[in-house]
Design a protein around this motif. Structure first.
Motif, mmCIF file in Angstrom:
data_model
loop_
_atom_site.group_PDB
_atom_site.id
_atom_site.type_symbol
_atom_site.label_atom_id
_atom_site.label_comp_id
_atom_site.label_asym_id
_atom_site.label_seq_id
_atom_site.Cartn_x
_atom_site.Cartn_y
_atom_site.Cartn_z
ATOM 1 N N SER A 62 0.816 -1.210 0.000
ATOM 2 C CA SER A 62 0.000 0.000 0.000
ATOM 3 C C SER A 62 0.849 1.259 0.000
ATOM 4 O O SER A 62 2.064 1.230 0.197
ATOM 5 N N THR A 63 0.163 2.355 -0.182
ATOM 6 C CA THR A 63 0.742 3.683 -0.027
ATOM 7 C C THR A 63 0.887 3.979 1.465
ATOM 8 O O THR A 63 0.089 3.510 2.270
ATOM 9 N N ASP A 64 1.888 4.769 1.823
ATOM 10 C CA ASP A 64 1.962 5.289 3.183
ATOM 11 C C ASP A 64 0.956 6.437 3.239
ATOM 12 O O ASP A 64 1.272 7.590 2.947
ATOM 13 N N ASN A 65 -0.283 6.114 3.577
ATOM 14 C CA ASN A 65 -1.369 7.079 3.465
ATOM 15 C C ASN A 65 -1.251 8.256 4.419
ATOM 16 O O ASN A 65 -1.680 9.372 4.108
ATOM 17 N N ARG A 66 -0.683 8.050 5.587
ATOM 18 C CA ARG A 66 -0.489 9.160 6.517
ATOM 19 C C ARG A 66 0.501 10.172 5.941
ATOM 20 O O ARG A 66 0.274 11.385 5.992
ATOM 21 N N ALA A 67 1.588 9.665 5.394
ATOM 22 C CA ALA A 67 2.598 10.556 4.816
ATOM 23 C C ALA A 67 2.051 11.259 3.575
ATOM 24 O O ALA A 67 2.314 12.447 3.354
ATOM 25 N N ALA A 68 1.279 10.532 2.780
ATOM 26 C CA ALA A 68 0.711 11.124 1.565
ATOM 27 C C ALA A 68 -0.274 12.239 1.912
ATOM 28 O O ALA A 68 -0.281 13.301 1.280
ATOM 29 N N ALA A 69 -1.105 12.008 2.934
ATOM 30 C CA ALA A 69 -2.066 13.032 3.349
ATOM 31 C C ALA A 69 -1.368 14.218 4.001
ATOM 32 O O ALA A 69 -1.821 15.367 3.890
ATOM 33 N N ALA A 70 -0.257 13.955 4.680
ATOM 34 C CA ALA A 70 0.527 15.052 5.255
ATOM 35 C C ALA A 70 1.076 15.943 4.154
ATOM 36 O O ALA A 70 1.119 17.174 4.292
ATOM 37 N N LEU A 71 1.488 15.335 3.045
ATOM 38 C CA LEU A 71 1.954 16.114 1.901
ATOM 39 C C LEU A 71 0.811 16.975 1.352
ATOM 40 O O LEU A 71 1.017 18.145 1.002
ATOM 41 N N ALA A 72 -0.391 16.408 1.299
ATOM 42 C CA ALA A 72 -1.550 17.183 0.844
ATOM 43 C C ALA A 72 -1.789 18.375 1.765
ATOM 44 O O ALA A 72 -2.114 19.486 1.313
ATOM 45 N N ALA A 73 -1.608 18.174 3.073
ATOM 46 C CA ALA A 73 -1.761 19.276 4.035
ATOM 47 C C ALA A 73 -0.716 20.355 3.800
ATOM 48 O O ALA A 73 -1.014 21.561 3.844
ATOM 49 N N ASP A 74 0.533 19.933 3.553
ATOM 50 C CA ASP A 74 1.597 20.902 3.272
ATOM 51 C C ASP A 74 1.246 21.769 2.068
ATOM 52 O O ASP A 74 1.411 22.999 2.082
ATOM 53 N N LYS A 75 0.773 21.122 1.020
ATOM 54 C CA LYS A 75 0.452 21.848 -0.215
ATOM 55 C C LYS A 75 -0.700 22.820 0.003
ATOM 56 O O LYS A 75 -0.648 23.983 -0.432
ATOM 57 N N LEU A 76 -1.757 22.359 0.688
ATOM 58 C CA LEU A 76 -2.910 23.225 0.910
ATOM 59 C C LEU A 76 -2.546 24.405 1.809
ATOM 60 O O LEU A 76 -2.911 25.563 1.525
ATOM 61 N N ALA A 77 -1.812 24.126 2.881
ATOM 62 C CA ALA A 77 -1.416 25.201 3.795
ATOM 63 C C ALA A 77 -0.592 26.266 3.074
ATOM 64 O O ALA A 77 -0.793 27.471 3.270
ATOM 65 N N THR A 78 0.331 25.824 2.242
ATOM 66 C CA THR A 78 1.172 26.767 1.495
ATOM 67 C C THR A 78 0.333 27.620 0.552
ATOM 68 O O THR A 78 0.520 28.844 0.458
ATOM 69 N N LEU A 79 -0.605 26.987 -0.137
ATOM 70 C CA LEU A 79 -1.400 27.686 -1.138
ATOM 71 C C LEU A 79 -2.392 28.679 -0.531
ATOM 72 O O LEU A 79 -2.829 29.609 -1.210
ATOM 73 N N ILE A 80 -2.753 28.530 0.746
ATOM 74 C CA ILE A 80 -3.663 29.488 1.378
ATOM 75 C C ILE A 80 -2.907 30.476 2.268
ATOM 76 O O ILE A 80 -3.506 31.212 3.051
ATOM 77 N N GLY A 81 -1.578 30.463 2.158
ATOM 78 C CA GLY A 81 -0.777 31.437 2.903
ATOM 79 C C GLY A 81 -0.527 31.081 4.354
ATOM 80 O O GLY A 81 -0.180 31.956 5.163
ATOM 81 N N GLY A 82 -0.715 29.805 4.716
ATOM 82 C CA GLY A 82 -0.382 29.361 6.067
ATOM 83 C C GLY A 82 -1.390 29.699 7.148
ATOM 84 O O GLY A 82 -1.121 29.494 8.335
ATOM 85 N N GLU A 83 -2.559 30.202 6.762
ATOM 86 C CA GLU A 83 -3.577 30.494 7.768
ATOM 87 C C GLU A 83 -4.966 30.494 7.133
ATOM 88 O O GLU A 83 -5.112 30.707 5.925
ATOM 89 N N GLY A 84 -5.968 30.214 7.972
ATOM 90 C CA GLY A 84 -7.342 30.203 7.481
ATOM 91 C C GLY A 84 -8.056 28.896 7.788
ATOM 92 O O GLY A 84 -7.499 27.992 8.409
ATOM 93 N N GLU A 85 -9.302 28.824 7.348
ATOM 94 C CA GLU A 85 -10.134 27.649 7.592
ATOM 95 C C GLU A 85 -10.127 26.702 6.395
ATOM 96 O O GLU A 85 -10.201 27.133 5.243
ATOM 97 N N VAL A 86 -10.035 25.396 6.699
ATOM 98 C CA VAL A 86 -10.075 24.366 5.650
ATOM 99 C C VAL A 86 -10.978 23.238 6.129
ATOM 100 O O VAL A 86 -11.350 23.165 7.299
ATOM 101 N N ALA A 87 -11.311 22.344 5.203
ATOM 102 C CA ALA A 87 -12.160 21.202 5.534
ATOM 103 C C ALA A 87 -11.660 19.962 4.803
ATOM 104 O O ALA A 87 -10.812 20.049 3.904
#
Length: 309
Positions: A126-151
């Motif tokens: 399998s994929t290391d799903n925790r690490a993969a989702a953490a990467l998704a969090a990094d990308k989203l946080a960067t793209l919204i400027g490191g602050e704000g509400e997400v879901a």
């Protein structure tokens, strides 16, 4: 005289079907067939079967919400007395009684994509799903400027992929981006229509929302559809691939996504089952890898090989 001559031939013919049944047979029970991801996993499994000269079958329920049907499929597959079996659990605990029967019958179980809460599987591809989702969090946080509400819109709370992707994403946000708040996590069963309606509700109730993570193919497409229908400008991060996600990224409706290696998952599952039958040692997990893709690298040959339609 003729009867004497025919006797050896008849004996051989009678034995032929029994001999044919001895060919190595490994059924794979997946989480579903509704997404192109599973078709890609199937392709990998069939290639491995060809390379190793064995027989495989590949099936799954119509929907990833159909836990009971998947259990029935697993029971039917085990009733055929296969040499080994591959299993991607919709519920990480519901299948354990059947897997214990497989263990008692000395049928090696290889978990794939989504593991089970049991030491019975000889390995999990399998994929290391925790690490993969953490990467998704990094990308989203960067793209919204490191602050704000997400879901988060995810597929389920019962499979290891559903659990690990949500926890990987949420935990990374909490630990690395204190100014980013995950306001809600909703589950749409991996169905794009249900995920669309869930996302509409999320958007209506959170006017300041900056971004959403769709934790699998159907979830991500549902998020894209809801944003388009409500005309909301938010940053969307997806997971997996498929034609609709690739189109959304190329059109700018989705910022990017994390892709797995589904063909590799299918191939490694069958390969591991063959090795188990030979008595070879296997690692506890077989990490099949993951990659980030967006407009800038979607055509890169290394990335394109991991994407599917």
């Amino acid at each position: 005289m003729l009867r004497r001559r025919l006797a050896p031939i008849l004996l051989l013919l009678a034995a032929a079907p029994a001999f044919a049944q001895q060919a190595t047979y490994i059924p794979l029970i997946s989480k579903g067939f509704q997404h192109q991801f599973w078709q890609a996993v199937k392709t990998g499994a069939e290639q491995a079967a060809k390379d190793y000269k064995i027989q495989v079958s590949f099936e799954g329920p119509e929907s990833e919400a159909m836990i009971d049907k998947q259990i029935d499929m697993l029971a039917a597959a085990l009733a055929k007395k296969p040499q080994a079996i591959g299993f991607a659990a919709l519920d990480s605990q519901a299948a354990i009684p059947l897997l214990k029967k497989a263990q008692a019958a000395k049928i090696p179980v290889v978990a794939f994509d989504s593991g089970v809460d049991s030491p019975i599987p000889v390995t999990t591809a399998s994929t290391d799903n925790r690490a993969a989702a953490a990467l998704a969090a990094d990308k989203l946080a960067t793209l919204i400027g490191g602050e704000g509400e997400v879901a988060v819109v995810a597929h389920d709370q019962t499979s290891r992929t559903g659990i690990d992707r949500v926890e990987g994403f949420v935990n990374r946000m909490k630990s690395a981006y204190p100014k980013v708040k995950v306001v809600t996590v909703q589950y749409g069963g991996g169905d794009h229509l249900k995920s669309t309606e869930l996302t509409k509700s999320i958007l209506a109730g959170n006017p300041k929302l900056k971004g959403i993570f769709g934790a699998n193919e159907g979830s991500a497409i549902g998020v894209v559809n809801a944003a388009r229908e409500t005309k909301r400008q938010i940053v969307i991060i997806g997971f997996d691939s498929g034609r609709q996600q690739k189109e959304a990224i190329l059109k700018g409706a989705m910022a990017g996504a994390v892709t797995q290696n589904p063909v590799g998952i299918g191939y490694k599952t069958v390969e591991a089952a063959v090795k188990a039958l030979k008595g070879e040692a296997l690692p506890k997990t077989i990490d099949t890898g993951f990659y980030w893709y967006d407009k800038t690298n979607i055509a890169d040959p290394k990335i394109a090989a991991m994407l599917y339609d």
